[in-house]
Design a protein around this motif. Structure first.
Motif, mmCIF file in Angstrom:
data_model
loop_
_atom_site.group_PDB
_atom_site.id
_atom_site.type_symbol
_atom_site.label_atom_id
_atom_site.label_comp_id
_atom_site.label_asym_id
_atom_site.label_seq_id
_atom_site.Cartn_x
_atom_site.Cartn_y
_atom_site.Cartn_z
ATOM 1 N N UNK A 95 7.732 69.275 -8.715
ATOM 2 C CA UNK A 95 8.241 69.955 -9.848
ATOM 3 C C UNK A 95 8.665 71.654 -9.467
ATOM 4 N N UNK A 96 8.077 71.921 -8.336
ATOM 5 C CA UNK A 96 8.122 73.414 -7.954
ATOM 6 C C UNK A 96 9.760 73.918 -8.247
ATOM 7 N N UNK A 97 10.841 72.820 -7.691
ATOM 8 C CA UNK A 97 12.295 73.146 -7.682
ATOM 9 C C UNK A 97 12.513 73.489 -8.996
ATOM 10 N N UNK A 98 11.950 72.629 -9.882
ATOM 11 C CA UNK A 98 12.281 73.169 -11.506
ATOM 12 C C UNK A 98 11.813 74.149 -12.101
ATOM 13 N N UNK A 99 10.603 74.488 -11.642
ATOM 14 C CA UNK A 99 10.017 75.750 -12.070
ATOM 15 C C UNK A 99 10.902 77.056 -11.078
ATOM 16 N N UNK A 100 10.989 76.984 -10.105
ATOM 17 C CA UNK A 100 11.529 77.947 -9.597
ATOM 18 C C UNK A 100 13.054 78.297 -10.274
ATOM 19 N N UNK A 101 13.754 77.226 -10.441
ATOM 20 C CA UNK A 101 15.111 77.261 -11.169
ATOM 21 C C UNK A 101 14.855 78.117 -12.439
ATOM 22 N N UNK A 102 13.788 77.555 -13.219
ATOM 23 C CA UNK A 102 13.389 78.103 -14.613
ATOM 24 C C UNK A 102 12.980 79.707 -14.205
ATOM 25 N N UNK A 103 12.248 80.105 -13.202
ATOM 26 C CA UNK A 103 12.135 81.683 -13.187
ATOM 27 C C UNK A 103 13.625 82.229 -12.886
ATOM 28 N N UNK A 104 14.586 81.492 -12.004
ATOM 29 C CA UNK A 104 15.669 82.048 -11.666
ATOM 30 C C UNK A 104 16.408 82.764 -13.065
ATOM 31 N N UNK A 109 18.766 92.419 -10.549
ATOM 32 C CA UNK A 109 18.312 91.142 -10.138
ATOM 33 C C UNK A 109 17.902 91.053 -8.629
ATOM 34 N N UNK A 110 18.573 91.895 -7.745
ATOM 35 C CA UNK A 110 17.856 92.176 -6.442
ATOM 36 C C UNK A 110 16.176 92.331 -6.357
ATOM 37 N N UNK A 111 15.804 93.054 -7.308
ATOM 38 C CA UNK A 111 14.292 93.415 -7.492
ATOM 39 C C UNK A 111 13.568 92.193 -7.857
ATOM 40 N N UNK A 112 14.334 91.553 -9.135
ATOM 41 C CA UNK A 112 13.625 90.241 -9.594
ATOM 42 C C UNK A 112 13.493 89.195 -8.871
ATOM 43 N N UNK A 113 14.692 88.839 -8.215
ATOM 44 C CA UNK A 113 14.625 87.742 -6.990
ATOM 45 C C UNK A 113 13.558 87.981 -5.896
ATOM 46 N N UNK A 114 13.473 89.193 -5.563
ATOM 47 C CA UNK A 114 12.547 89.485 -4.364
ATOM 48 C C UNK A 114 11.111 89.152 -4.842
ATOM 49 N N UNK A 115 11.032 89.708 -6.223
ATOM 50 C CA UNK A 115 9.317 89.698 -6.708
ATOM 51 C C UNK A 115 9.017 88.239 -6.945
ATOM 52 N N UNK A 116 10.021 87.243 -7.641
ATOM 53 C CA UNK A 116 9.506 86.040 -7.631
ATOM 54 C C UNK A 116 9.300 85.270 -6.491
ATOM 55 N N UNK A 117 10.227 85.462 -5.487
ATOM 56 C CA UNK A 117 9.887 84.956 -4.041
ATOM 57 C C UNK A 117 8.467 85.309 -3.434
ATOM 58 N N UNK A 118 8.293 86.770 -3.671
ATOM 59 C CA UNK A 118 7.027 86.901 -3.062
ATOM 60 C C UNK A 118 5.698 86.446 -3.741
ATOM 61 N N UNK A 119 5.894 86.341 -5.188
ATOM 62 C CA UNK A 119 4.840 85.851 -5.871
ATOM 63 C C UNK A 119 4.591 84.381 -5.696
ATOM 64 N N UNK A 120 5.843 83.399 -5.699
ATOM 65 C CA UNK A 120 5.618 82.189 -5.370
ATOM 66 C C UNK A 120 5.603 81.692 -4.016
ATOM 67 N N UNK A 127 13.650 79.959 3.310
ATOM 68 C CA UNK A 127 13.387 81.083 2.520
ATOM 69 C C UNK A 127 14.581 81.991 2.341
ATOM 70 N N UNK A 128 15.099 82.380 3.427
ATOM 71 C CA UNK A 128 16.478 83.371 3.379
ATOM 72 C C UNK A 128 17.416 82.715 2.245
ATOM 73 N N UNK A 129 17.712 81.334 2.596
ATOM 74 C CA UNK A 129 18.903 80.637 1.658
ATOM 75 C C UNK A 129 18.391 80.398 0.321
ATOM 76 N N UNK A 130 17.004 80.417 0.186
ATOM 77 C CA UNK A 130 16.471 80.266 -0.985
ATOM 78 C C UNK A 130 16.626 81.526 -1.854
#
Length: 437
Positions: free
Chosen positions: A224-233, A288-299, A310-313
């Motif tokens: 389910x991590x794919x779904x929740x990561x999509x939901x965050x995006x 969105x550059x900031x928010x995407x980076x923060x989502x990845x750092x947290x997750x 990770x780079x592609x993600x």
């Protein structure tokens, strides 16, 4: 003369007096009621009966039986078993894909099937051994799961394959039991017939074992991590886009700002609708550059989510958030005050139940499958799922995800700037000068 308030101003209205006016209640009540009805039907209608709505859930069926066929028969028991499994399952509920083992593993590793059922290579010989008393173990059918497609989808496929294997075992058992010599007869090689224990074994001759066909990481939320990561995006794009929209309007003097008891009204900046939309879209691309980076750092960094690319993600999630954010800006520019409600339905209300990320699209009513053709969350979740679980393969949904992101960005730009240029040409300006306080 009308009486004034204690400070010489107009009389202050009282909440309970205003609440007695029916017209004040009418529009909010109707809109809130409609919203409750629509959201209830949308969300609950898609989850209550997944097995009852099954529509051609793809499952691989592998017959590796090499034979030779039993005496007097033209086909191996594996071929016969496969044919009976397909015939015994309604074609409208399961899409049995009869492939070889290599193709089955490839389809598991690209998310094209939710599971697989394997008939072993020596199946005919192993079944024949049961009738001779020389068998050391029951022939085994193997069920493969695909947790990368979500725990519910993998579980549905596992239940279907296990049930099909059990029914096939009972059907084969009836035939073997009928053909076996009765207990105490001279029909067997030992002259003692078929023992009661052997007949019990023949009645249900097949064992079924389950194992993971395409493993995923332990920190993947059972798929389910794919779904929740999509939901965050999507949420960072949607909520962020609306925050930017409101913030720019406030900064340019087109709406007031209230923070608790503090009220701010800025001087109005003369600017066209087209230039306002351009400003909001540029800011969306930057934030969105900031928010995407923060989502990845947290997750990934803080919580330890498994993320092999990770780079592609990061790039894909940024483009996904950007596409949603640009769509929000375009809809708000076109529809004005109700734009946020419209974008909420486009990107959230209709998108979540049609994403196929928690409940397979093959297990929801047809209306949701129709929405999934163009609703963004399905396309984005397929892309992120491919990156996280299926080695970032294009044919696992990543290519479609990139395509739909490009289509979404182009539609947002065309629709947004098309509408604002139309409003500007018609002289429908927003500029209403307001003095600073």
């Amino acid at each position: 003369m009308a009486s004034a308030g204690s400070q010489g101003g107009p009389r202050q209205a009282r909440a309970l007096v205003l609440a007695r006016h029916a017209k004040l209640w009418l529009v909010p009540s109707i809109l809130c009621g409609l919203l409750a009805v629509v959201l209830s039907l949308l969300y609950m209608g898609g989850i209550l009966n997944p097995t009852g709505h099954l529509h051609r859930l793809p499952i691989a069926l592998v017959n590796a039986d090499q034979g030779p066929p039993p005496p007097g028969r033209a086909e191996t028991l594996g071929a016969r078993l496969s044919r009976e499994i397909v015939a015994g399952t309604p074609g409208s509920t399961v899409d049995w894909r009869q492939v070889d083992q290599a193709e089955a593993m490839d389809q598991l590793s690209t998310g094209k099937v939710y599971g697989a059922l394997l008939v072993p290579q020596a199946f005919t010989a192993d079944v024949a051994a049961l009738t001779t008393g020389r068998a050391t173990e029951r022939p085994t059918l193997t069920v493969l799961t695909n947790p990368g497609l979500g725990s519910l989808g993998s579980s549905l496929a596992s239940q279907i394959t296990q049930s099909a294997a059990h029914q096939a075992s009972l059907a084969l058992g009836k035939e073997l039991t009928a053909a076996a010599p009765p207990s105490g007869s001279a029909g067997s090689g030992s002259g003692t017939g078929t023992s009661a224990t052997a007949r019990l074994l023949l009645a249900d001759p097949l064992a079924v074992t389950t194992r993971v066909g395409h493993p995923i990481g332990a920190h993947s939320g059972l798929g389910l991590s794919a779904f929740y990561y999509t939901l965050l995006a999507v949420l960072t794009g949607f909520i962020g886009g609306n925050i930017i929209h409101n913030g720019v309007d406030t900064a340019l003097g087109y709406s007031d700002s209230e923070l608790g008891p503090w009220h701010t009204r800025r001087p109005t900046v003369p600017i066209t609708r087209t230039q306002t939309l351009l400003l909001k879209m540029v800011m969306t691309a930057g934030i969105m550059l900031l928010t995407t980076t923060l989502v990845m750092l947290c997750s990934v960094t803080v919580l330890g989510m498994d993320a092999p690319h990770q780079a592609l993600l990061w790039v894909f999630a940024y483009c996904a958030s950007l596409a949603v954010g640009l769509g929000v800006q375009a809809i708000n520019a076109a529809f004005g005050g109700i734009g946020q409600l419209v974008s909420m339905f486009v990107f959230i209300a209709l998108a979540l139940p049609s994403s196929g990320a928690t409940i397979p699209l093959q297990a929801v009513p047809g209306f949701y499958r129709f929405l999934s053709v163009f609703e963004p969350m399905r396309q984005l979740s397929d892309g992120i799922r491919a990156i996280l679980f299926f080695d970032a393969r294009a044919d696992a949904g990543l290519a479609r995800g990139w395509t739909m992101i490009a289509v979404g960005v182009l539609l947002a730009l065309a629709f947004g700037f098309g509408m604002t240029r139309y409003y500007d040409r018609k002289g429908l300006h927003r500029w209403t000068p307001q003095p600073s306080e």
